[in-house]
Design a protein around this motif. Sequence first.
Motif, PDB file in Angstrom:
ATOM      1  N   PHE A   1       9.466   3.284 -15.659  1.00  0.00           N
ATOM      2  CA  PHE A   1      10.181   2.230 -14.945  1.00  0.00           C
ATOM      3  C   PHE A   1      11.676   2.508 -14.781  1.00  0.00           C
ATOM      4  CE2 PHE A   1       6.394  -0.430 -16.002  1.00  0.00           C
ATOM      5  CZ  PHE A   1       6.050  -0.722 -14.702  1.00  0.00           C
ATOM      6  N   SER A   2      12.209   3.510 -15.492  1.00  0.00           N
ATOM      7  CA  SER A   2      13.620   3.872 -15.313  1.00  0.00           C
ATOM      8  C   SER A   2      13.790   5.168 -14.512  1.00  0.00           C
ATOM      9  CB  SER A   2      14.313   4.001 -16.673  1.00  0.00           C
ATOM     10  OG  SER A   2      13.746   5.050 -17.435  1.00  0.00           O
ATOM     11  N   ASN A   3      12.693   5.764 -14.086  1.00  0.00           N
ATOM     12  CA  ASN A   3      12.720   6.993 -13.301  1.00  0.00           C
ATOM     13  C   ASN A   3      13.440   6.733 -11.964  1.00  0.00           C
ATOM     14  OD1 ASN A   3      11.434   8.603 -10.990  1.00  0.00           O
ATOM     15  ND2 ASN A   3      10.768   9.775 -12.771  1.00  0.00           N
ATOM     16  N   GLU A   4      14.415   7.576 -11.644  1.00  0.00           N
ATOM     17  CA  GLU A   4      15.218   7.381 -10.429  1.00  0.00           C
ATOM     18  C   GLU A   4      14.368   7.384  -9.156  1.00  0.00           C
ATOM     19  OE1 GLU A   4      18.433   6.560  -9.932  1.00  0.00           O
ATOM     20  OE2 GLU A   4      18.593   6.311 -12.096  1.00  0.00           O
TER      21      GLU A   4
ATOM     22  N   LEU B   1       0.830  -1.197   0.000  1.00  0.00           N
ATOM     23  CA  LEU B   1       0.000   0.000   0.000  1.00  0.00           C
ATOM     24  C   LEU B   1       0.873   1.259   0.000  1.00  0.00           C
ATOM     25  CD1 LEU B   1      -2.799   1.340   0.170  1.00  0.00           C
ATOM     26  CD2 LEU B   1      -2.658   1.090   2.648  1.00  0.00           C
ATOM     27  N   GLU B   2       1.942   1.270   0.774  1.00  0.00           N
ATOM     28  CA  GLU B   2       2.864   2.401   0.787  1.00  0.00           C
ATOM     29  C   GLU B   2       3.527   2.575  -0.584  1.00  0.00           C
ATOM     30  OE1 GLU B   2       3.291   4.729   3.162  1.00  0.00           O
ATOM     31  OE2 GLU B   2       1.609   3.695   4.111  1.00  0.00           O
ATOM     32  N   TYR B   3       3.888   1.467  -1.205  1.00  0.00           N
ATOM     33  CA  TYR B   3       4.461   1.514  -2.552  1.00  0.00           C
ATOM     34  C   TYR B   3       3.493   2.182  -3.523  1.00  0.00           C
ATOM     35  CZ  TYR B   3       5.360  -0.241  -7.255  1.00  0.00           C
ATOM     36  OH  TYR B   3       5.532  -0.338  -8.616  1.00  0.00           O
ATOM     37  N   ARG B   4       2.238   1.740  -3.515  1.00  0.00           N
ATOM     38  CA  ARG B   4       1.247   2.299  -4.447  1.00  0.00           C
ATOM     39  C   ARG B   4       1.036   3.790  -4.182  1.00  0.00           C
ATOM     40  NH1 ARG B   4      -1.878  -1.804  -7.405  1.00  0.00           N
ATOM     41  NH2 ARG B   4      -3.190  -0.112  -8.133  1.00  0.00           N
ATOM     42  N   LYS B   5       0.971   4.179  -2.912  1.00  0.00           N
ATOM     43  CA  LYS B   5       0.795   5.604  -2.584  1.00  0.00           C
ATOM     44  C   LYS B   5       1.970   6.438  -3.092  1.00  0.00           C
ATOM     45  CE  LYS B   5      -1.511   5.054   1.840  1.00  0.00           C
ATOM     46  NZ  LYS B   5      -1.439   5.409   3.253  1.00  0.00           N
ATOM     47  N   ALA B   6       3.172   5.916  -2.937  1.00  0.00           N
ATOM     48  CA  ALA B   6       4.370   6.676  -3.305  1.00  0.00           C
ATOM     49  C   ALA B   6       4.585   6.744  -4.816  1.00  0.00           C
ATOM     50  CB  ALA B   6       5.598   6.072  -2.624  1.00  0.00           C
ATOM     51  N   MET B   7       4.259   5.670  -5.543  1.00  0.00           N
ATOM     52  CA  MET B   7       4.559   5.650  -6.969  1.00  0.00           C
ATOM     53  C   MET B   7       3.453   6.212  -7.844  1.00  0.00           C
ATOM     54  SD  MET B   7       2.443   3.202  -8.396  1.00  0.00           S
ATOM     55  CE  MET B   7       3.132   2.357  -9.780  1.00  0.00           C
TER      56      MET B   7
ATOM     57  N   SER C   1       2.166   5.276 -23.967  1.00  0.00           N
ATOM     58  CA  SER C   1       2.964   4.622 -25.013  1.00  0.00           C
ATOM     59  C   SER C   1       3.992   3.713 -24.348  1.00  0.00           C
ATOM     60  CB  SER C   1       3.690   5.673 -25.854  1.00  0.00           C
ATOM     61  OG  SER C   1       4.634   6.364 -25.040  1.00  0.00           O
ATOM     62  N   LYS C   2       4.660   2.896 -25.163  1.00  0.00           N
ATOM     63  CA  LYS C   2       5.732   2.062 -24.634  1.00  0.00           C
ATOM     64  C   LYS C   2       6.884   2.932 -24.127  1.00  0.00           C
ATOM     65  CE  LYS C   2       8.938  -1.707 -25.618  1.00  0.00           C
ATOM     66  NZ  LYS C   2       9.868  -1.189 -24.640  1.00  0.00           N
ATOM     67  N   GLU C   3       7.142   4.025 -24.825  1.00  0.00           N
ATOM     68  CA  GLU C   3       8.207   4.935 -24.410  1.00  0.00           C
ATOM     69  C   GLU C   3       7.907   5.531 -23.033  1.00  0.00           C
ATOM     70  OE1 GLU C   3       6.655   5.080 -27.457  1.00  0.00           O
ATOM     71  OE2 GLU C   3       8.292   4.150 -28.569  1.00  0.00           O
ATOM     72  N   ALA C   4       6.647   5.903 -22.801  1.00  0.00           N
ATOM     73  CA  ALA C   4       6.249   6.436 -21.489  1.00  0.00           C
ATOM     74  C   ALA C   4       6.423   5.372 -20.410  1.00  0.00           C
ATOM     75  CB  ALA C   4       4.812   6.940 -21.527  1.00  0.00           C
ATOM     76  N   MET C   5       6.093   4.115 -20.731  1.00  0.00           N
ATOM     77  CA  MET C   5       6.274   3.026 -19.772  1.00  0.00           C
ATOM     78  C   MET C   5       7.758   2.865 -19.437  1.00  0.00           C
ATOM     79  SD  MET C   5       5.299  -1.038 -20.013  1.00  0.00           S
ATOM     80  CE  MET C   5       6.569  -1.403 -21.221  1.00  0.00           C
ATOM     81  N   ASP C   6       8.605   2.868 -20.456  1.00  0.00           N
ATOM     82  CA  ASP C   6      10.044   2.730 -20.230  1.00  0.00           C
ATOM     83  C   ASP C   6      10.583   3.883 -19.384  1.00  0.00           C
ATOM     84  OD1 ASP C   6       9.963   0.407 -21.752  1.00  0.00           O
ATOM     85  OD2 ASP C   6      10.722   1.385 -23.570  1.00  0.00           O
TER      86      ASP C   6
ATOM     87  N   LEU D   1       0.930   8.969 -12.651  1.00  0.00           N
ATOM     88  CA  LEU D   1      -0.015   9.961 -13.170  1.00  0.00           C
ATOM     89  C   LEU D   1       0.724  11.083 -13.909  1.00  0.00           C
ATOM     90  CD1 LEU D   1      -2.476  10.229 -10.139  1.00  0.00           C
ATOM     91  CD2 LEU D   1      -2.810   8.942 -12.267  1.00  0.00           C
ATOM     92  N   GLY D   2       1.904  11.425 -13.429  1.00  0.00           N
ATOM     93  CA  GLY D   2       2.690  12.493 -14.030  1.00  0.00           C
ATOM     94  C   GLY D   2       3.143  12.216 -15.449  1.00  0.00           C
ATOM     95  N   ILE D   3       3.286  10.939 -15.811  1.00  0.00           N
ATOM     96  CA  ILE D   3       3.667  10.605 -17.191  1.00  0.00           C
ATOM     97  C   ILE D   3       2.443  10.247 -18.027  1.00  0.00           C
ATOM     98  CG2 ILE D   3       6.039   9.928 -16.632  1.00  0.00           C
ATOM     99  CD1 ILE D   3       3.798   7.148 -17.518  1.00  0.00           C
ATOM    100  N   GLY D   4       1.258  10.443 -17.460  1.00  0.00           N
ATOM    101  CA  GLY D   4       0.035  10.168 -18.206  1.00  0.00           C
ATOM    102  C   GLY D   4      -0.474   8.754 -18.064  1.00  0.00           C
ATOM    103  N   GLY D   5       0.058   8.006 -17.104  1.00  0.00           N
ATOM    104  CA  GLY D   5      -0.378   6.634 -16.859  1.00  0.00           C
ATOM    105  C   GLY D   5      -1.461   6.585 -15.795  1.00  0.00           C
ATOM    106  N   ASP D   6      -1.983   5.387 -15.565  1.00  0.00           N
ATOM    107  CA  ASP D   6      -3.013   5.196 -14.548  1.00  0.00           C
ATOM    108  C   ASP D   6      -3.248   3.701 -14.357  1.00  0.00           C
ATOM    109  OD1 ASP D   6      -4.900   5.846 -12.646  1.00  0.00           O
ATOM    110  OD2 ASP D   6      -6.281   6.810 -14.034  1.00  0.00           O
ATOM    111  N   PHE D   7      -3.952   3.377 -13.303  1.00  0.00           N
ATOM    112  CA  PHE D   7      -4.407   2.009 -13.093  1.00  0.00           C
ATOM    113  C   PHE D   7      -5.820   1.889 -13.632  1.00  0.00           C
ATOM    114  CE2 PHE D   7      -1.171   2.469  -9.799  1.00  0.00           C
ATOM    115  CZ  PHE D   7      -0.436   1.318 -10.022  1.00  0.00           C
ATOM    116  N   GLY D   8      -6.150   0.720 -14.178  1.00  0.00           N
ATOM    117  CA  GLY D   8      -7.505   0.446 -14.643  1.00  0.00           C
ATOM    118  C   GLY D   8      -8.227  -0.361 -13.591  1.00  0.00           C
ATOM    119  N   TYR D   9      -8.080  -1.663 -13.659  1.00  0.00           N
ATOM    120  CA  TYR D   9      -8.690  -2.583 -12.706  1.00  0.00           C
ATOM    121  C   TYR D   9      -7.679  -2.961 -11.635  1.00  0.00           C
ATOM    122  CZ  TYR D   9     -12.420  -3.141 -16.096  1.00  0.00           C
ATOM    123  OH  TYR D   9     -13.470  -2.902 -16.943  1.00  0.00           O
ATOM    124  N   ASP D  10      -8.188  -3.394 -10.478  1.00  0.00           N
ATOM    125  CA  ASP D  10      -7.323  -3.827  -9.379  1.00  0.00           C
ATOM    126  C   ASP D  10      -8.113  -4.804  -8.532  1.00  0.00           C
ATOM    127  OD1 ASP D  10      -5.270  -4.078  -7.562  1.00  0.00           O
ATOM    128  OD2 ASP D  10      -5.350  -2.011  -6.861  1.00  0.00           O
TER     129      ASP D  10
END
Length: 102
Positions: free
Chosen positions: A72-75, A19-25, A64-69, A30-39
């Motif tokens: 996942f590489s964000n420090e 839960l702490e991980y999800r809150k922090a990340m 996009s795939k580029e946004a995903m990459d 959201l900042g790169i335009g991503g989101d969760f759908g189902y959970d």
Amino acid sequence: MAKLEVLVGLYVKNDALYLEYRKAMTPILLGIGGDFGYDFVVGKVLKKETSNDINRVFTIRFPSKEAMDTFFSNEEYLEIKEKYYKPAVEHTTIIRSYEITE
């Protein structure tokens, strides 16, 4: 416009840390335009194509795939992953990834 969606199965061994991980990340996601759908929290898996246990299933979307990459590489994300995700999650299974249009 097509987005990339990934269907993920996890075996979460520490719900509080996860839960702490999800809150922090989530703000980074959201900042790169991503989101969760189902959970879903899963009580019983009837069939699977992996030896990994699964007790959580969700979809995560990226523009996009580029946004995903980039995500996942964000420090900052990598620090959050190390602190919370690694001790909270025993197994990660990427079930599928696919393009969606909304």
